[in-house]
Design an enzyme around this catalytic site. Structure first.
Site, mmCIF file in Angstrom:
data_model
loop_
_atom_site.group_PDB
_atom_site.id
_atom_site.type_symbol
_atom_site.label_atom_id
_atom_site.label_comp_id
_atom_site.label_asym_id
_atom_site.label_seq_id
_atom_site.Cartn_x
_atom_site.Cartn_y
_atom_site.Cartn_z
ATOM 1 N N HIS A 56 27.977 -15.550 -3.427
ATOM 2 C CA HIS A 56 29.057 -15.895 -4.259
ATOM 3 C C HIS A 56 30.070 -15.108 -3.681
ATOM 4 O O HIS A 56 29.627 -14.303 -2.641
ATOM 5 C CB HIS A 56 29.027 -16.234 -5.212
ATOM 6 C CG HIS A 56 28.664 -15.005 -5.875
ATOM 7 N ND1 HIS A 56 26.798 -14.006 -5.824
ATOM 8 C CD2 HIS A 56 29.267 -13.755 -7.456
ATOM 9 C CE1 HIS A 56 27.288 -13.225 -6.384
ATOM 10 N NE2 HIS A 56 28.755 -12.945 -7.167
ATOM 11 N N HIS A 58 32.470 -13.056 -4.552
ATOM 12 C CA HIS A 58 32.117 -11.433 -4.987
ATOM 13 C C HIS A 58 31.809 -10.475 -3.646
ATOM 14 O O HIS A 58 31.171 -10.445 -2.580
ATOM 15 C CB HIS A 58 31.689 -11.344 -6.095
ATOM 16 C CG HIS A 58 32.570 -11.419 -7.508
ATOM 17 N ND1 HIS A 58 31.561 -11.780 -8.283
ATOM 18 C CD2 HIS A 58 33.215 -12.276 -7.464
ATOM 19 C CE1 HIS A 58 32.132 -12.573 -9.482
ATOM 20 N NE2 HIS A 58 33.574 -13.106 -8.590
ATOM 21 N N ASP A 60 30.712 -7.698 -3.047
ATOM 22 C CA ASP A 60 29.657 -6.762 -3.297
ATOM 23 C C ASP A 60 28.686 -7.675 -2.951
ATOM 24 O O ASP A 60 28.019 -7.322 -2.768
ATOM 25 C CB ASP A 60 29.472 -5.887 -4.943
ATOM 26 C CG ASP A 60 29.519 -7.042 -6.292
ATOM 27 O OD1 ASP A 60 29.962 -7.624 -6.305
ATOM 28 O OD2 ASP A 60 28.506 -6.841 -6.651
ATOM 29 N N HIS A 61 29.323 -8.467 -2.705
ATOM 30 C CA HIS A 61 28.322 -9.668 -2.445
ATOM 31 C C HIS A 61 28.855 -9.950 -0.458
ATOM 32 O O HIS A 61 27.436 -10.543 0.412
ATOM 33 C CB HIS A 61 28.070 -10.884 -2.930
ATOM 34 C CG HIS A 61 27.309 -10.583 -4.238
ATOM 35 N ND1 HIS A 61 26.084 -10.784 -4.458
ATOM 36 C CD2 HIS A 61 27.465 -9.590 -5.661
ATOM 37 C CE1 HIS A 61 25.746 -10.118 -5.691
ATOM 38 N NE2 HIS A 61 26.804 -9.567 -6.196
ATOM 39 N N HIS A 114 28.792 -17.803 -13.540
ATOM 40 C CA HIS A 114 29.621 -16.278 -12.542
ATOM 41 C C HIS A 114 30.609 -16.726 -11.907
ATOM 42 O O HIS A 114 31.356 -16.180 -12.751
ATOM 43 C CB HIS A 114 27.926 -15.957 -11.688
ATOM 44 C CG HIS A 114 28.584 -14.528 -11.399
ATOM 45 N ND1 HIS A 114 28.620 -13.105 -12.769
ATOM 46 C CD2 HIS A 114 28.430 -14.051 -10.642
ATOM 47 C CE1 HIS A 114 29.359 -12.896 -11.595
ATOM 48 N NE2 HIS A 114 28.901 -13.102 -10.321
ATOM 49 N N ASP A 133 24.134 -13.309 -8.924
ATOM 50 C CA ASP A 133 24.815 -13.206 -9.592
ATOM 51 C C ASP A 133 24.801 -13.784 -10.964
ATOM 52 O O ASP A 133 25.488 -14.290 -12.267
ATOM 53 C CB ASP A 133 26.015 -12.200 -10.194
ATOM 54 C CG ASP A 133 25.880 -11.042 -9.252
ATOM 55 O OD1 ASP A 133 24.589 -10.913 -9.046
ATOM 56 O OD2 ASP A 133 27.095 -9.962 -8.997
ATOM 57 N N HIS A 171 21.864 -7.315 -8.542
ATOM 58 C CA HIS A 171 21.968 -5.982 -8.568
ATOM 59 C C HIS A 171 20.769 -5.991 -9.783
ATOM 60 O O HIS A 171 19.937 -6.186 -10.320
ATOM 61 C CB HIS A 171 22.397 -5.932 -9.307
ATOM 62 C CG HIS A 171 24.300 -6.620 -9.068
ATOM 63 N ND1 HIS A 171 25.033 -5.920 -8.767
ATOM 64 C CD2 HIS A 171 25.113 -7.228 -9.248
ATOM 65 C CE1 HIS A 171 26.054 -5.944 -8.502
ATOM 66 N NE2 HIS A 171 25.955 -6.750 -8.594
HETATM 67 FE FE LIG Z 1 29.504 -11.483 -8.976
#
Ligand SMILES: [Fe+2]
Length: 257
Positions: A56, A58, A60-61, A114, A133, A171
């Site tokens: 996805h 975001h 942090d990905h 998410h 996530d 995570h």
């Molecule tokens: Fe996320």
């Protein structure tokens, strides 16, 4: 053919994954949060990066995309929904789409909730699913762009896979999720065991091993909306599964334990 899956920790608590075929010098990476730890692993393992898979959009990905693309010129695959908001995306995938990378067969599973564009990547041969996530050890992702109905449907899509598939999370949130799960089901000894095993692994500097779907169903409250004990705790004996799930997600959002 052996398929290797190497876990790499990044940022504060993200998991990225390198995937390669035994004997090959090429690899794919799932959700490179940042380039540094991926570059370190590539050089240690003597692998070249040929494919980035993003579950996805975001940051942090996908935070490592730009720098890794500059260094290695890999393809970048993600959901077609996210293709415009993921840096350097080269191919947008639709639900159920299959593709091959260096002899490894992948399949895409659309699992919104998410985010709208959240997808999972499956490797049947390795019995592996990379869920981003959507699901965590004893937890699930927050509903940033989706509804409880969507997320519940997505979780059930994952549950309908063969029970011995291993789940690779985005995570490391076991500790907080475990505290929440224990509050709901104090008598569930599988939760205590998961917490203990995870602490042991992390204390030795090792990521915990990826649980199977069947293992996760024993400990994850978000997969247990049908459980009589959870329904008793919530005083929701006759609610629909999705109502129980929505209530669990709300409680987890407020949980400070
Ligand atoms: Fe996320």
């Amino acid at each position: 053919m052996k398929i290797h899956i190497q876990v790499i920790r990044a940022l504060q608590d993200n998991y990225c994954y390198l995937i390669w075929r035994e004997g090959s010098g090429l690899c794919a990476v799932v959700d490179p949060s940042e380039a540094g730890p991926i570059e370190d692993a590539l050089s240690k393992l003597g692998l070249k990066l040929a494919l980035i898979l993003n579950t996805h959009h975001h940051h942090d990905h996908v935070g490592g995309n730009a720098s890794l693309v500059k260094a290695w010129q890999p393809d970048v695959y993600c959901s077609a929904v996210d293709a415009k908001r993921i840096p350097d995306a080269s191919r947008g995938l639709v639900d159920g789409e299959t593709f091959e990378f260096d002899g490894i067969g992948f399949k895409t599973l659309s699992i919104p909730g998410h985010t709208h564009g959240q997808i999972a990547f499956l490797i049947h041969e390795a019995k592996a699913i990379f869920v981003g996530d959507t699901l965590f050890s004893m937890g699930c992702g927050r509903l940033f762009e989706g509804t409880p109905e969507q997320m519940w449907r997505s979780l059930n899509r994952i549950l309908s896979l063969p029970q011995d598939f291993q789940i690779y999370f985005g995570h490391e949130y076991t500790e907080r999720n475990g505290a929440f799960a224990r509050n709901l089901e104090p008598d569930n000894m599988a939760i205590v065991a998961r917490l203990r095993e995870t602490r042991e692994s992390l204390s030795m500097g090792r990521p915990p091993s990826a649980p199977t779907i069947s293992d996760e169903m024993k400990v994850n409250p978000f997969l247990r909306a049908r459980s009589a004990s959870i329904r008793r705790t919530l005083s929701m004996p006759n609610a629909s599964d999705v109502e129980v799930f929505a209530s669990l997600r709300r409680l987890r959002d407020e949980f400070r334990g």
